[in-house]
Design a protein around this motif. Structure first.
Motif, PDB file in Angstrom:
ATOM      1  N   SER A   1      -3.507  -1.925   5.810  1.00 21.33           N
ATOM      2  CA  SER A   1      -3.607  -2.650   7.085  1.00 21.33           C
ATOM      3  C   SER A   1      -5.007  -2.595   7.687  1.00 21.33           C
ATOM      4  O   SER A   1      -5.530  -3.612   8.162  1.00 21.33           O
TER       5      SER A   1
ATOM      6  N   HIS B   1       2.470  -1.185  10.470  1.00 20.53           N
ATOM      7  CA  HIS B   1       1.280  -1.504   9.666  1.00 20.53           C
ATOM      8  C   HIS B   1       1.234  -3.000   9.361  1.00 20.53           C
ATOM      9  O   HIS B   1       0.167  -3.611   9.374  1.00 20.53           O
TER      10      HIS B   1
ATOM     11  N   GLN C   1       8.611  -2.609  -3.425  1.00 22.94           N
ATOM     12  CA  GLN C   1       7.189  -2.251  -3.325  1.00 22.94           C
ATOM     13  C   GLN C   1       6.730  -1.310  -4.444  1.00 22.94           C
ATOM     14  O   GLN C   1       5.535  -1.084  -4.613  1.00 22.94           O
TER      15      GLN C   1
END
Ligand SMILES: N[C@@H](CCC(=O)N[C@@H](CS)C(=O)NCC(=O)O)C(=O)O
Length: 204
Positions: free
Chosen positions: A70, A16, A43
Motif C-alpha cells: 500500500s 491497506h 492471495q
C-alpha cells in the motif's frame, strides 16, 4: 491509443486496500478493482504470488507497472500522477512524509489494525499489546496534530492517506478516539478533501 485502466487487487474491508483506493480517488484516477478472496487463500495461490510474493493485498497494476504494498502504491501514484504536495521532492519534506509511512507500516499495522482484526475477525493475538501500541501512536499523532493541520505539514500528503484508514476505523478494535481531539479534527480534514471515499465499516 486507448489507455489500459489501472487495476487494483483489493479486499474491501482491508485498510491497506482502502488507502490505495483513497489515493486513486483523491487523484481523480479511473480504476477497476479486482476483489481477492482472502478467506479462501487466493492471495497465496501461484497466480497472485506472481503479482506479490508476500501474498497480500493491495497490488496495483498500471500497464507494465506492477506495484505491491500500500505505501509503495501511494509513492508510485504521487510521483506518477500527483501534482503539488502529495509527496514533496525536497529532502526534508520527503523525509517528514517517510517518517509517517514508517509509522503506518509499524505501530499502526501492529496496533490499531491488529486490534481491529482481533475484535472483528477473532484473530488470535495479544490484544492488550496491540491496543497499547495503538494508543501510544494516537497520543503522538494527537500531540503533533495540535501543531499543524496535516501529519507532515500544512498540506495533505500521502502520510495522511496512509494513516487515515486504520485510524478512522480504530473504534472497530475498541480503541476509542475520544481522548484524541486533534486526531478527530484531522480525520475530518482528510474527509473534507475533494475526492475522499470512506472505508466500509465492519459493524455499526
Ligand atoms: N505491508 C503490506 C501489508 C498488507 C496486508 O497486511 N494485507 C492484508 C490485508 S489488510 C492481507 O493481504 N492479508 C492476507 C494474508 O496476509 O494472507 C501493505 O502495506 O500493503
Amino acid at each position: 491509443m486507448t489507455r489500459t485502466a489501472i487495476q487494483l487487487y483489493d479486499f474491501p474491508l482491508s485498510g491497506h486496500s482502502h488507502r490505495a483506493r483513497l489515493m486513486l480517488s483523491l487523484l481523480g484516477l479511473e480504476y477497476e478493482t479486482i476483489p481477492v478472496k482472502l478467506a479462501e487463500g487466493e492471495q497465496k495461490q501461484p497466480a497472485f504470488l506472481k503479482l506479490n510474493r508476500f501474498g497480500q493485498v493491495p497490488v496495483l497494476v498500471d500497464g507494465e507497472a506492477v506495484v505491491p504494498d500500500s505505501n509503495a502504491i501511494l509513492v508510485y501514484l504521487a510521483r506518477r500522477y500527483g501534482h503539488g504536495d502529495w509527496l514533496p521532492e525536497d529532502p526534508l519534506g520527503e523525509a517528514r512524509v517517510q517518517r509517517w509511512l514508517s509509522a503506518a507500516a509499524g505501530p499502526l499495522a501492529f496496533g490499531a489494525a491488529q486490534a481491529r482484526l482481533h475484535k472483528w475477525r477473532g484473530v488470535p493475538l495479544d490484544y492488550e499489546l496491540a491496543a497499547s501500541r495503538a494508543r501510544a501512536l494516537l497520543q503522538v499523532m494527537d500531540e503533533e496534530l495540535a501543531e499543524r493541520p496535516f501529519l507532515a505539514g500544512d498540506a495533505a500528503t500521502i502520510a495522511d492517506v496512509s494513516l487515515y484508514s486504520y485510524t478512522a476505523r480504530a473504534p472497530e478494535g475498541e480503541i476509542s478516539l475520544q481522548p484524541y481531539p486533534h486526531v478527530r479534527a484531522w480525520l475530518a480534514r482528510v474527509e473534507a478533501l475533494p475526492g475522499f471515499v470512506a472505508m466500509p465499516a465492519v459493524k455499526n
